[in-house]
Motif scaffolding. Structure first.
Motif: not given
Lengths: 124, 113
Positions: A41-44, B5-12, B105-109
């Motif tokens: 939940p809420g993770k990758g 490793t992804q970057s950034p974690d988020s971007l608008a 990767g950890g994801g980018t929102k």
């Protein structure tokens, strides 16, 4: 239409077991290696396990090795994941996913079809 | 294990503007015998399973709009959305499919500014 439909999720106590199923349709199931991927939940996304087309070779993430068993029944076009000794950290949505290329001896491809997922909750 | 490793974690990003997401692998995912980079990109909208956008680092999946493009080789990769649309709001993941364990990767929102 190519489809994957997972089932078997639910609420289980720590230390308990569940068996997930993934029914495949719309493609020649035996010609594809198959994967399980999970998302807490809420993770990758976390790859869990893979199995080659014949079912003879299986692969696991270290986090589940020795507790989970992947298998398949090509006559039923169905993929399975037997999960034993479940822990709180195993709680997640579990997806089955198909590689984008037919290669029964290799799963090193991007995953082009995913099921909608089945939710596993581990709690006392 | 190969760490992604992804970057950034988020971007608008404003509608119609470019969005760029980076992904770095801890080891090369270029297979020398076929000169293919074993790198995929996925889009995940809320409540939905991931959707494959790009594989072999730069091959667009059938049906994916051409505003999505992938580039890079070896250990450094980029996903570009050339003109952001409202329906592109999602989390984007890179994944290496070079060796087990397959890793993401950890994801980018991506959001609209």
């Amino acid at each position: 239409e190519v489809q994957l439909l997972e089932s078997g999720g639910g609420l289980v106590q720590p230390g308990g077991s569940l068996r997930l199923s993934c029914a495949a349709s719309g493609f020649t199931f035996s010609t594809y290696a198959m994967n399980w991927v999970r998302q807490a939940p809420g993770k990758g996304l976390e790859w869990v396990s893979a199995i080659l087309g014949s079912g003879d070779n299986t692969y696991y993430a270290d986090s589940v090795k020795g507790r989970f068993t992947i298998s398949r029944d090509n006559s039923k076009n169905t993929l399975y994941l037997q999960m034993n000794s479940l822990r709180a950290e195993d709680a997640a949505v579990y997806y089955c996913a198909k590689p984008h290329a037919p290669d029964p001896k290799n799963f090193n491809y991007g995953l082009d079809v995913w099921g909608q997922g089945t939710t596993v909750t581990v709690s006392s | 294990d190969i760490v992604m490793t992804q970057s950034p974690d988020s971007l608008a990003v404003s509608l119609g503007e470019r969005a760029t997401i980076n992904c770095k692998s801890s080891q090369s995912v270029l297979y020398s015998s076929n000169n293919k980079n074993y790198l995929a990109w996925y889009q995940q909208r809320p409540g939905q399973p991931p959707k494959l956008l790009i594989y072999w680092a730069s091959t667009r999946e059938s049906g994916v709009p051409d505003r999505f493009s992938g580039s890079g080789s070896g250990t450094d990769f980029t996903l570009t959305i050339s003109s952001l649309q409202a329906e592109d709001v999602a989390v984007y993941y890179c994944q290496q499919h070079y060796r087990t364990p397959l890793t993401f990767g950890g994801g980018t929102k991506v959001e609209i500014k």
